[in-house]
Scaffold this motif. Structure first.
Motif, PDB file in Angstrom:
ATOM      1  N   SER A  57       0.830  -1.210   0.000  1.00  7.86           N
ATOM      2  CA  SER A  57       0.000   0.000   0.000  1.00  7.86           C
ATOM      3  C   SER A  57       0.861   1.256   0.000  1.00  7.86           C
ATOM      4  N   ARG A  58       1.919   1.218   0.795  1.00  5.51           N
ATOM      5  CA  ARG A  58       2.809   2.387   0.863  1.00  5.51           C
ATOM      6  C   ARG A  58       3.489   2.616  -0.476  1.00  5.51           C
ATOM      7  N   LEU A  59       3.973   1.569  -1.100  1.00  4.83           N
ATOM      8  CA  LEU A  59       4.622   1.725  -2.402  1.00  4.83           C
ATOM      9  C   LEU A  59       3.629   2.184  -3.469  1.00  4.83           C
ATOM     10  N   GLU A  60       2.406   1.706  -3.365  1.00  6.90           N
ATOM     11  CA  GLU A  60       1.373   2.171  -4.306  1.00  6.90           C
ATOM     12  C   GLU A  60       1.143   3.673  -4.134  1.00  6.90           C
ATOM     13  N   ALA A  61       1.094   4.122  -2.886  1.00  5.36           N
ATOM     14  CA  ALA A  61       0.908   5.546  -2.615  1.00  5.36           C
ATOM     15  C   ALA A  61       2.095   6.348  -3.144  1.00  5.36           C
ATOM     16  N   ILE A  62       3.287   5.824  -2.969  1.00  7.48           N
ATOM     17  CA  ILE A  62       4.486   6.496  -3.476  1.00  7.48           C
ATOM     18  C   ILE A  62       4.437   6.590  -4.996  1.00  7.48           C
ATOM     19  N   PHE A  63       4.060   5.504  -5.618  1.00  6.75           N
ATOM     20  CA  PHE A  63       3.967   5.483  -7.072  1.00  6.75           C
ATOM     21  C   PHE A  63       2.994   6.553  -7.557  1.00  6.75           C
ATOM     22  N   GLU A  64       1.844   6.627  -6.916  1.00 10.34           N
ATOM     23  CA  GLU A  64       0.850   7.628  -7.306  1.00 10.34           C
ATOM     24  C   GLU A  64       1.382   9.036  -7.075  1.00 10.34           C
ATOM     25  N   THR A  65       2.091   9.236  -5.975  1.00 12.14           N
ATOM     26  CA  THR A  65       2.671  10.543  -5.686  1.00 12.14           C
ATOM     27  C   THR A  65       3.716  10.908  -6.730  1.00 12.14           C
ATOM     28  N   LEU A  66       4.549   9.964  -7.079  1.00 14.35           N
ATOM     29  CA  LEU A  66       5.584  10.217  -8.084  1.00 14.35           C
ATOM     30  C   LEU A  66       4.965  10.553  -9.436  1.00 14.35           C
ATOM     31  N   LYS A  67       3.887   9.879  -9.750  1.00 12.50           N
ATOM     32  CA  LYS A  67       3.209  10.191 -11.007  1.00 12.50           C
ATOM     33  C   LYS A  67       2.705  11.625 -11.014  1.00 12.50           C
ATOM     34  N   ARG A  68       2.197  12.096  -9.861  1.00  9.52           N
ATOM     35  CA  ARG A  68       1.650  13.450  -9.774  1.00  9.52           C
ATOM     36  C   ARG A  68       2.740  14.511  -9.675  1.00  9.52           C
ATOM     37  N   GLU A  69       3.803  14.209  -8.965  1.00 10.38           N
ATOM     38  CA  GLU A  69       4.832  15.219  -8.670  1.00 10.38           C
ATOM     39  C   GLU A  69       6.208  14.729  -9.105  1.00 10.38           C
ATOM     40  N   LYS A  70       6.426  14.635 -10.372  1.00  8.90           N
ATOM     41  CA  LYS A  70       7.666  14.056 -10.896  1.00  8.90           C
ATOM     42  C   LYS A  70       8.920  14.774 -10.406  1.00  8.90           C
ATOM     43  N   GLU A  71       8.885  16.072 -10.290  1.00  7.86           N
ATOM     44  CA  GLU A  71      10.083  16.835  -9.956  1.00  7.86           C
ATOM     45  C   GLU A  71      10.149  17.242  -8.484  1.00  7.86           C
ATOM     46  N   ASN A  72       9.201  16.833  -7.690  1.00  7.61           N
ATOM     47  CA  ASN A  72       9.129  17.267  -6.298  1.00  7.61           C
ATOM     48  C   ASN A  72      10.111  16.469  -5.435  1.00  7.61           C
ATOM     49  N   GLY A  73      10.912  17.150  -4.648  1.00  8.05           N
ATOM     50  CA  GLY A  73      11.877  16.486  -3.761  1.00  8.05           C
ATOM     51  C   GLY A  73      11.210  15.640  -2.692  1.00  8.05           C
ATOM     52  N   ASN A  74       9.969  15.982  -2.298  1.00  4.21           N
ATOM     53  CA  ASN A  74       9.254  15.203  -1.287  1.00  4.21           C
ATOM     54  C   ASN A  74       9.000  13.782  -1.755  1.00  4.21           C
ATOM     55  N   SER A  75       8.835  13.614  -3.048  1.00  5.98           N
ATOM     56  CA  SER A  75       8.616  12.277  -3.589  1.00  5.98           C
ATOM     57  C   SER A  75       9.825  11.389  -3.324  1.00  5.98           C
ATOM     58  N   TYR A  76      10.991  11.979  -3.453  1.00  2.33           N
ATOM     59  CA  TYR A  76      12.204  11.203  -3.199  1.00  2.33           C
ATOM     60  C   TYR A  76      12.323  10.836  -1.721  1.00  2.33           C
ATOM     61  N   GLN A  77      11.859  11.701  -0.858  1.00  2.00           N
ATOM     62  CA  GLN A  77      11.854  11.391   0.576  1.00  2.00           C
ATOM     63  C   GLN A  77      10.957  10.191   0.854  1.00  2.00           C
ATOM     64  N   LEU A  78       9.800  10.147   0.204  1.00  2.85           N
ATOM     65  CA  LEU A  78       8.902   9.003   0.366  1.00  2.85           C
ATOM     66  C   LEU A  78       9.575   7.704  -0.071  1.00  2.85           C
ATOM     67  N   VAL A  79      10.268   7.772  -1.192  1.00  2.00           N
ATOM     68  CA  VAL A  79      10.966   6.574  -1.684  1.00  2.00           C
ATOM     69  C   VAL A  79      12.055   6.173  -0.700  1.00  2.00           C
ATOM     70  N   ARG A  80      12.833   7.120  -0.225  1.00  2.00           N
ATOM     71  CA  ARG A  80      13.902   6.833   0.734  1.00  2.00           C
ATOM     72  C   ARG A  80      13.334   6.210   2.000  1.00  2.00           C
ATOM     73  N   ASP A  81      12.241   6.764   2.519  1.00  2.00           N
ATOM     74  CA  ASP A  81      11.618   6.221   3.722  1.00  2.00           C
ATOM     75  C   ASP A  81      11.120   4.793   3.491  1.00  2.00           C
ATOM     76  N   SER A  82      10.493   4.569   2.357  1.00  2.00           N
ATOM     77  CA  SER A  82       9.975   3.232   2.057  1.00  2.00           C
ATOM     78  C   SER A  82      11.104   2.229   1.875  1.00  2.00           C
ATOM     79  N   LEU A  83      12.181   2.655   1.233  1.00  2.00           N
ATOM     80  CA  LEU A  83      13.319   1.779   1.049  1.00  2.00           C
ATOM     81  C   LEU A  83      13.927   1.403   2.397  1.00  2.00           C
ATOM     82  N   SER A  84      14.022   2.362   3.288  1.00  2.00           N
ATOM     83  CA  SER A  84      14.533   2.078   4.634  1.00  2.00           C
ATOM     84  C   SER A  84      13.631   1.083   5.355  1.00  2.00           C
ATOM     85  N   GLU A  85      12.336   1.300   5.251  1.00  2.00           N
ATOM     86  CA  GLU A  85      11.372   0.408   5.894  1.00  2.00           C
ATOM     87  C   GLU A  85      11.471  -1.004   5.308  1.00  2.00           C
TER      88      GLU A  85
END
Length: 103
Positions: A57-85
Protein backbone atom coordinates in the motif's frame (compact mmCIF):
# COMPACT_ATOMS: atom_id res chain seq x y z
CA UNK A 1 7.01 -75.18 34.88
CA UNK A 2 3.97 -73.90 32.99
CA UNK A 3 3.21 -71.49 35.83
CA UNK A 4 6.72 -70.05 35.65
CA UNK A 5 6.46 -69.64 31.86
CA UNK A 6 3.11 -67.90 32.28
CA UNK A 7 4.54 -65.64 34.96
CA UNK A 8 7.51 -64.73 32.72
CA UNK A 9 5.14 -64.06 29.84
CA UNK A 10 2.99 -61.83 32.05
CA UNK A 11 6.07 -59.88 33.20
CA UNK A 12 7.16 -59.42 29.58
CA UNK A 13 3.69 -58.18 28.65
CA UNK A 14 3.67 -55.77 31.58
CA UNK A 15 7.09 -54.47 30.56
CA UNK A 16 5.91 -53.97 26.96
CA UNK A 17 2.81 -52.18 28.21
CA UNK A 18 4.97 -49.83 30.29
CA UNK A 19 7.30 -49.16 27.34
CA UNK A 20 4.30 -48.54 25.09
CA UNK A 21 2.93 -46.03 27.59
CA UNK A 22 6.28 -44.20 27.67
CA UNK A 23 6.46 -44.16 23.86
CA UNK A 24 2.90 -42.87 23.67
CA UNK A 25 3.69 -40.05 26.11
CA UNK A 26 6.85 -39.17 24.15
CA UNK A 27 4.89 -39.13 20.89
CA UNK A 28 2.27 -36.85 22.43
CA UNK A 29 4.99 -34.50 23.72
CA UNK A 30 6.60 -34.33 20.29
CA UNK A 31 3.20 -33.73 18.70
CA UNK A 32 2.48 -30.91 21.14
CA UNK A 33 5.87 -29.34 20.46
CA UNK A 34 5.36 -29.55 16.70
CA UNK A 35 1.88 -28.07 17.06
CA UNK A 36 3.40 -25.17 19.01
CA UNK A 37 5.95 -24.60 16.24
CA UNK A 38 3.18 -24.75 13.67
CA UNK A 39 1.15 -22.11 15.51
CA UNK A 40 4.25 -19.94 15.86
CA UNK A 41 5.00 -20.23 12.15
CA UNK A 42 1.39 -19.41 11.26
CA UNK A 43 1.49 -16.33 13.48
CA UNK A 44 4.74 -15.20 11.88
CA UNK A 45 3.32 -15.83 8.44
CA UNK A 46 0.26 -13.75 9.29
CA UNK A 47 2.47 -10.93 10.58
CA UNK A 48 4.59 -11.08 7.43
CA UNK A 49 1.50 -10.99 5.22
CA UNK A 50 0.21 -7.96 7.10
CA UNK A 51 3.57 -6.22 6.86
CA UNK A 52 3.86 -6.96 3.15
CA UNK A 53 0.34 -5.64 2.55
CA UNK A 54 1.29 -2.42 4.33
CA UNK A 55 4.44 -2.11 2.26
CA UNK A 56 2.49 -2.73 -0.91
CA UNK A 57 0.00 0.00 0.00
CA UNK A 58 2.81 2.39 0.86
CA UNK A 59 4.62 1.72 -2.40
CA UNK A 60 1.37 2.17 -4.31
CA UNK A 61 0.91 5.55 -2.62
CA UNK A 62 4.49 6.50 -3.48
CA UNK A 63 3.97 5.48 -7.07
CA UNK A 64 0.85 7.63 -7.31
CA UNK A 65 2.67 10.54 -5.69
CA UNK A 66 5.58 10.22 -8.08
CA UNK A 67 3.21 10.19 -11.01
CA UNK A 68 1.65 13.45 -9.77
CA UNK A 69 4.83 15.22 -8.67
CA UNK A 70 7.67 14.06 -10.90
CA UNK A 71 10.08 16.84 -9.96
CA UNK A 72 9.13 17.27 -6.30
CA UNK A 73 11.88 16.49 -3.76
CA UNK A 74 9.25 15.20 -1.29
CA UNK A 75 8.62 12.28 -3.59
CA UNK A 76 12.20 11.20 -3.20
CA UNK A 77 11.85 11.39 0.58
CA UNK A 78 8.90 9.00 0.37
CA UNK A 79 10.97 6.57 -1.68
CA UNK A 80 13.90 6.83 0.73
CA UNK A 81 11.62 6.22 3.72
CA UNK A 82 9.98 3.23 2.06
CA UNK A 83 13.32 1.78 1.05
CA UNK A 84 14.53 2.08 4.63
CA UNK A 85 11.37 0.41 5.89
CA UNK A 86 11.71 -2.38 3.35
CA UNK A 87 15.35 -2.97 4.29
CA UNK A 88 14.44 -3.20 7.97
CA UNK A 89 11.75 -5.73 7.18
CA UNK A 90 14.15 -7.69 4.99
CA UNK A 91 16.67 -7.79 7.84
CA UNK A 92 13.99 -9.13 10.19
CA UNK A 93 13.00 -11.82 7.70
CA UNK A 94 16.65 -12.79 7.20
CA UNK A 95 17.14 -12.94 10.97
CA UNK A 96 14.04 -15.11 11.32
CA UNK A 97 15.30 -17.42 8.59
CA UNK A 98 18.74 -17.78 10.15
CA UNK A 99 17.19 -18.44 13.58
CA UNK A 100 15.13 -21.27 12.12
CA UNK A 101 18.15 -22.80 10.45
CA UNK A 102 20.10 -22.74 13.73
CA UNK A 103 17.48 -24.85 15.47
Amino acid sequence: QAGLALQNHMLALESERYETTILKENAYNVYSEVEGYKQDMLAKLQASQTQLARLESRLEAIFETLKREKENGNSYQLVRDSLSELRLFKAKVMEFGSDDMDE
